[in-house]
Enzyme design. Structure first.
Site, mmCIF file in Angstrom:
data_model
loop_
_atom_site.group_PDB
_atom_site.id
_atom_site.type_symbol
_atom_site.label_atom_id
_atom_site.label_comp_id
_atom_site.label_asym_id
_atom_site.label_seq_id
_atom_site.Cartn_x
_atom_site.Cartn_y
_atom_site.Cartn_z
ATOM 1 N N ASP A 240 51.851 56.532 71.426
ATOM 2 C CA ASP A 240 50.464 56.840 71.772
ATOM 3 C C ASP A 240 49.587 56.673 70.521
ATOM 4 O OD1 ASP A 240 48.127 58.460 73.037
ATOM 5 O OD2 ASP A 240 49.662 58.431 74.600
ATOM 6 N N HIS A 290 43.816 61.160 72.091
ATOM 7 C CA HIS A 290 44.595 60.950 73.310
ATOM 8 C C HIS A 290 46.040 61.407 73.142
ATOM 9 C CE1 HIS A 290 46.821 58.561 76.349
ATOM 10 N NE2 HIS A 290 45.736 58.755 77.077
ATOM 11 N N SER A 606 47.859 59.775 82.335
ATOM 12 C CA SER A 606 48.286 59.952 80.946
ATOM 13 C C SER A 606 48.891 61.331 80.731
ATOM 14 C CB SER A 606 47.096 59.780 79.997
ATOM 15 O OG SER A 606 46.768 58.435 79.820
#
Length: 979
Positions: A240, A290, A606
């Site tokens: 990620d 994120h 996600s």
């Protein structure tokens, strides 16, 4: 159409791609005559590839060094200069190169023919899967402009794995080296350490019976936690944007003894993004956030965010740059996957993806990772609002657990305290808008309802005392969504001096207001029920005040337990189901970089993907009798589920809607994971799903075999079989046959499903049973219907397995590219450079009316595509002079016009004239991708080689725009496979 010289001379055009969007000088006058259209499409993938980087795929097991020598010799014969960048041999066999000259399709085809090359792939640019349809809340006043956020810090040094405390330096939660002082992190000059976290560590206040443990209880994770299973001894890799490992609720450490994060690498190089942290040993999340949000779902240590597997050991592999348009490339993703394998990760999580084909490098590598014993979990994507064919890669790779999102029953968000007098106060959740400015005021602030001159409460007119009857300076304005844009509402409130604007949305769940203007005041949104009640109160009560101390509130969610609207759908381009399983992913409260507020409420697959990755760790830890076989674990997790029921009738046909027992398998896969059932699994099917492909014989049942295995080595069992019908979906309007962004639903499932009688299965044995499925007779084959349902297997001991089937009624290969509806036939469109349509012409009409193509105008091509196409070619053709006419060439450089008397030569591709096409993304984001031309077209597919369009002379020159698209399952190199 023909070109005539203008009185103004034309200047030259640069050959760079960047110039194709610049304004060109006066080109001349264009006369539109008519168009020839072959079946074709607009595209969606422009600017999603690196124009100078390619990946060369070799046969598995090939000698890479020798292959590079052969490739180098072949490339030199072709006159290609390249630099070798990276080699891959563990999960994908090949290497990446950098070409000095941007490649085009002709170059790729030539390189493909070099001895030893299996396939030449473009380097794709990936995005986070919650970019498309995520609603989120940020708690930060530190950095409203998060796109420019950069973290400056000392390099960590350090080794890998458990010996890191011996080999090198780890990190404590204040950002300093564990072995020495120093190391201060900064975001735009703002210093922070673990003390910063205390500002955001507020109390969560449950209301209306809601609890923060809902995301665990709806799948049974809480029950395994009570039994002491927290993922201990299992390694989980997260590929990620990195992680803010200074966050106390993620351990506040990196590679120190006892730290949950013991492995990590950063694959971002300084030549790719100078603004990113480029220390290869440091996967710190310095700009995206994120990865930190993803990590919280699975690794959160509490007390506010408790992960699914908090005692697992983690490897963090950073692939994202600080460029908001990029979230890693094919190269960085492959590198991270190979490193995760070298670090002996048991589970690898991907919360990234792009719409592509399952044989591309990342999907291939993900499949090979599963074959090497690693459980691979990937987010399905967040384009579900667009319907079918939206599942992304690498989720669609064989063996990968692709995860959709289910809404939880509760939501935790920012808390707004509303005071209306003694014993009538309440707390409601709100979400900050996209300018990320929260509302914080411990002191009560007056709330004033906006009233427009027409009596509405939209706030679409400038606020005045005459309009609203009150002043707004220093007060919070309350308005109802509708009547005008959000930016207009926000600007009116800001201009009136309001401290904040509170908007009552029409949505039943919280959503962030997307703003384009520079708004400097907090813009807050409420769900429909809370907003309408507050407006009603504001009309009848005086002296209402609001305050917010930075705390949070948890409330029930409408639509809880149903599929999230943003969650992507199958099928894959090759007609596999595309989704494996679903998990909570909507409106989850999780960690965020400390310098950006420490916590966030976010939605997206996600988040549902790391949820399943954590579940896999619990299953590995708790199931002592199950060997670490990723395929077996995958089957256990995705088959032991609870079926999700449809959320609403939607655009349904006239049938009894609730006659079906489940939402489509294309939405939920095998269903919502049931962790307790999976942890006790004794029965598993070696057939996880049944794909029926397309059906042209509508009256003959399709027979399929299911293999069932008894994992219990001591006891036999009796199995019973049932059929659960599910909704059918089509992406085509039943009246016009046109592709639609809103899928049409029908409750008709298979007309007949033949099930086996009860079966006895001995301990440790495998049996085969046959099922027969007859396609829905009531669905028209011209309606392009995808139908599905579930074969449910129940054991005498109470265990339940759900095995989905899915088919397409009709001949999928003959699915039309363009609608037959005249209202949507292709057109040439004369527009300004900003997209304003001046005039359009199509359908065989001709005109001699002149159109000036200058720095402010261009000719676009507008059309509506009906299905995915791997290759789309949109080219400009010019009529040849009589002495130049020749027969049609094999490479389509010339073509015969109407009645065979006119011949045309291909001049080149329009801007955006060579791409992949996805009808969903094309309709969602049409404006940036419409093919167009000004005074040039391009001879290459990468738009690097411009060809000037000659407009001289008094002679009449006719031009045509030709569109062609690769057929379904077609060979790109076979001209006969294009329409």
């Amino acid at each position: 159409m023909r070109f005539i010289k203008s009185s103004s001379s034309s200047s030259s055009t640069s050959s760079t791609t960047a110039n194709k969007d610049r304004c060109y000088p006066n080109m001349g006058v264009l006369f539109l005559t008519w168009i020839l259209v072959s079946l074709a499409y607009m595209a969606n993938a422009y600017a999603m590839t690196d124009p100078n980087r390619l990946i060369i795929q070799l046969n598995a097991g090939a000698n890479i060094k020798n292959a590079i020598k052969e490739f180098d010799a072949g490339a030199r014969r072709l006159g290609l200069d390249f630099k070798l960048k990276y080699e891959f041999s563990t999960l994908f066999t090949g290497f990446s190169i950098y070409t000095e000259t941007p490649y085009d399709e002709d170059m790729i085809e030539s390189l493909d023919a070099i001895e030893g090359v299996v396939k030449v792939h473009k380097v794709m640019i990936y995005t986070t899967t919650n970019n498309d349809r995520s609603s989120f809340m940020r708690r930060s006043q530190l950095q409203p402009n998060f796109e420019q956020m950069v973290v400056q810090k000392r390099a960590p040094g350090g080794g890998d794995g458990e010996d890191s405390n011996k080999k090198g330096k780890g990190h404590n939660n204040d950002g300093s080296d564990s072995s020495s002082g120093g190391g201060v992190r900064q975001i735009n000059g703002h210093r922070f350490d673990s003390k910063e976290y205390s500002k955001f560590n507020k109390t969560i206040s449950p209301v209306n019976g809601a609890t923060t443990t809902d995301m665990y209880s709806m799948t049974g994770v809480d029950k395994l936690h009570k039994l002491g299973y927290y993922g201990e001894g299992i390694r989980i890799g997260i590929i990620d944007s990195g992680v803010d490992y200074t966050h106390p609720e993620l351990g506040g450490c990196y590679k120190t003894a006892g730290c949950p994060i013991q492995f990590g690498r950063n694959f971002i190089r300084s030549d790719e993004d100078p603004s990113s942290n480029n220390d290869e040993n440091d996967p710190y999340d310095n700009c995206s956030g994120h990865g930190t949000a993803v990590a919280g779902i699975v690794a959160g240590q509490g007390p506010n965010v408790r992960g699914i597997a908090p005692k697992a050991t983690y490897g963090i592999y950073k692939i994202a740059t600080c460029n908001q348009n990029s979230f890693g490339t094919t190269v960085t993703v492959l590198q991270a996957m190979e490193q995760a394998y070298k670090d002996k990760m048991d589970i690898v999580n991907f919360s990234l993806g792009r719409n592509e084909w399952p044989e591309l490098p990342v999907s291939v590598a993900a499949t090979n990772l599963t074959k090497k014993g690693v459980i691979v979990v990937s987010a399905a994507g967040n384009s579900g609002i667009a319907g079918l064919f939206t599942a992304s890669s690498p989720a669609i790779g064989d063996g990968v657990i692709s995860v959709g999102s289910v809404n939880p029953n509760t939501i935790t968000s920012n808390r707004l305290d509303v005071m209306m007098g003694p014993n009538s106060n309440r707390s409601i959740p709100y979400m900050a808008a996209s300018n990320f400015i929260p509302f914080t005021s411990k002191k009560p602030v007056p709330l004033v309802l906006v009233t427009d001159p027409d009596g509405t409460n939209y706030g679409c007119r400038p606020y005045t005392a005459a309009a609203g009857g009150v002043g707004f300076k220093g007060k919070v304005a309350l308005a109802l969504r509708g009547g005008c844009s959000l930016d207009q509402m926000a600007n009116n409130a800001q201009d009136a001096g309001a401290s904040a604007l509170l908007i009552a949305f029409n949505d039943t769940t919280l959503a962030s207001a997307g703003l384009r203007s520079r708004i400097r005041i907090p813009i807050l949104t409420l769900v429909k029920a809370d907003g309408e009640k507050l407006i009603k109160d504001a009309k009848t009560l005086k002296n209402i005040t609001v305050s917010a101390d930075g705390g949070y509130v948890t409330e029930p969610v409408q639509g809880g337990g149903k599929m999230s609207s943003f969650s992507s759908w199958g099928p894959t381009p090759e007609l596999n189901i595309g989704l494996a399983v679903s998990a909570p992913g909507g409106y989850l409260f999780t960690t965020y970089p400390v310098g950006l507020g420490a916590f966030i409420t976010q939605s997206g697959t996600s988040l549902s993907a790391p949820y399943v990755a954590g579940v896999a760790a619990l299953i590995l830890q708790s199931s002592k009798r199950i060997k670490r076989d990723p395929e077996l674990i995958r089957d256990i997790i995705i088959q032991h589920t609870k079926l999700v029921k449809p959320s609403s009738a939607g655009n349904a046909n006239n049938h009894q809607y609730m006659a079906v027992g489940a939402d489509s398998a294309l939405r939920q896969g095998n269903g919502l994971i049931d962790v307790v059932s999976a942890s006790k699994a004794t029965i598993v099917s070696q057939t996880s799903s049944i794909t029926l492909n397309y059906t042209t014989n509508y009256y003959s049942p399709i027979v399929k075999t299911i293999k069932l295995q008894n994992l219990d080595q001591a006891k036999g069992n009796i199995l019973y079989f049932n059929h659960i019908p599910a909704q059918s979906y089509s992406q085509y309007d039943p009246t016009t046959g046109r592709f639609s962004l809103n899928p049409v639903t029908d409750t008709q499932s298979a007309s007949m499903v033949g099930l086996p009688p009860p079966q006895y299965i001995q301990f440790g044995k495998t049996i085969e049973v046959a099922v027969s499925i007859l396609p829905p007779l009531g669905l028209s084959p011209n309606g392009h219907w995808f139908y599905s349902g579930y074969i449910q297997v129940r054991s005498l001991s109470g265990e339940t397995l759900n095995i989905p089937y899915m088919g397409y009624k009709g001949d999928f290969k003959r699915l039309p590219f363009l609608t037959s509806d005249p209202a949507f036939e292709p057109k040439l469109v004369y527009t300004t450079d900003d997209g304003k349509v001046i005039k359009s012409i199509g359908g065989g009409n001709e005109t001699e009316e002149p159109y000036v193509i200058d720095k402010g105008h261009r000719i676009g091509f507008d059309f509506t595509g009906n299905r995915p196409a791997r290759i789309v070619r949109i080219q400009l053709l010019q009529q040849q002079q009589q002495q130049q006419q020749q027969s049609i060439s094999s490479n389509n450089s010339t073509t015969t016009g109407q009645s065979g008397r006119e011949k045309y030569k291909v001049l080149g591709y329009l801007t955006y004239g060579y791409q992949e096409f996805n009808p969903i993304l094309a309709q969602q984001y049409q404006a940036p991708y419409n093919p167009y031309f000004k005074d040039v077209v391009y001879s290459d597919t990468n738009e690097q080689k411009p060809v000037k369009i000659k407009s001289g002379g008094e002679e009449r020159r006719k031009f045509k725009v030709r569109l062609s698209a690769l057929k379904i399952f077609g060979n790109p190199r076979n001209p006969q496979d294009y329409e």
